[in-house]
Design a protein around this motif. Structure first.
Motif, mmCIF file in Angstrom:
data_model
loop_
_atom_site.group_PDB
_atom_site.id
_atom_site.type_symbol
_atom_site.label_atom_id
_atom_site.label_comp_id
_atom_site.label_asym_id
_atom_site.label_seq_id
_atom_site.Cartn_x
_atom_site.Cartn_y
_atom_site.Cartn_z
ATOM 1 N N UNK A 160 5.482 0.806 3.817
ATOM 2 C CA UNK A 160 5.226 1.404 5.120
ATOM 3 C C UNK A 160 4.593 2.763 4.872
ATOM 4 N N UNK A 161 3.475 3.040 5.542
ATOM 5 C CA UNK A 161 2.745 4.300 5.351
ATOM 6 C C UNK A 161 2.811 5.110 6.638
ATOM 7 N N UNK A 162 3.106 6.410 6.517
ATOM 8 C CA UNK A 162 3.185 7.301 7.666
ATOM 9 C C UNK A 162 2.465 8.606 7.362
ATOM 10 N N UNK A 163 2.200 9.386 8.392
ATOM 11 C CA UNK A 163 1.597 10.693 8.206
ATOM 12 C C UNK A 163 0.087 10.651 8.121
ATOM 13 N N UNK A 164 -0.521 9.566 8.552
ATOM 14 C CA UNK A 164 -1.979 9.463 8.550
ATOM 15 C C UNK A 164 -2.411 8.725 9.802
ATOM 16 N N UNK A 165 -3.712 8.663 10.021
ATOM 17 C CA UNK A 165 -4.240 7.958 11.185
ATOM 18 C C UNK A 165 -3.954 6.460 11.120
ATOM 19 N N UNK A 166 -3.703 5.961 9.936
ATOM 20 C CA UNK A 166 -3.524 4.518 9.755
ATOM 21 C C UNK A 166 -2.091 4.189 9.362
ATOM 22 N N UNK A 167 -1.136 4.762 10.075
ATOM 23 C CA UNK A 167 0.270 4.473 9.792
ATOM 24 C C UNK A 167 0.556 2.997 10.021
ATOM 25 N N UNK A 168 1.477 2.459 9.257
ATOM 26 C CA UNK A 168 1.864 1.072 9.440
ATOM 27 C C UNK A 168 2.156 0.388 8.123
ATOM 28 N N UNK A 169 2.426 -0.899 8.204
ATOM 29 C CA UNK A 169 2.757 -1.705 7.030
ATOM 30 C C UNK A 169 1.480 -2.151 6.352
ATOM 31 N N UNK A 170 1.438 -2.125 5.035
ATOM 32 C CA UNK A 170 0.272 -2.628 4.312
ATOM 33 C C UNK A 170 0.720 -3.299 3.033
ATOM 34 N N UNK A 171 -0.168 -4.092 2.477
ATOM 35 C CA UNK A 171 0.123 -4.753 1.213
ATOM 36 C C UNK A 171 -1.125 -4.765 0.355
#
Length: 80
Positions: free
Chosen positions: A53-64
């Motif tokens: 899970x990525x936060x603190x950017x314009x593209x926060x969310x789950x990624x793989x």
């Protein structure tokens, strides 16, 4: 890696404040990670599979990601 956490911060030259992103709930599997030249010669591929899970950017969310790379022995990096 299971349920890992990473924070990355960078202060751009002309920025007033540093930017920061963080990733949590990192789950990753890395196969064939070695610096043994014999093992690299036998199988030069390294495989990485990860989710987070990525936060603190314009593209926060789950990624793989899924990545496979063919490595060369470090001795060839400086040869030209």
């Amino acid at each position: 890696m299971n349920n890992g956490y990473v924070t990355y911060q960078e202060h751009a030259e002309k920025a007033k404040t540093p930017g920061e992103i963080f990733m949590q709930d990192i789950n990753a599997r890395i196969e064939n990670a070695t610096n043994d030249s014999i093992q690299i010669a036998l199988n030069p591929r390294i495989n990485i599979e990860a989710t987070a899970d990525r936060f603190g950017s314009e593209t926060s969310g789950r990624f793989s990601i899924r990545h496979a790379k063919c490595r060369k022995h470090p001795s060839v990096w400086n040869s030209r």
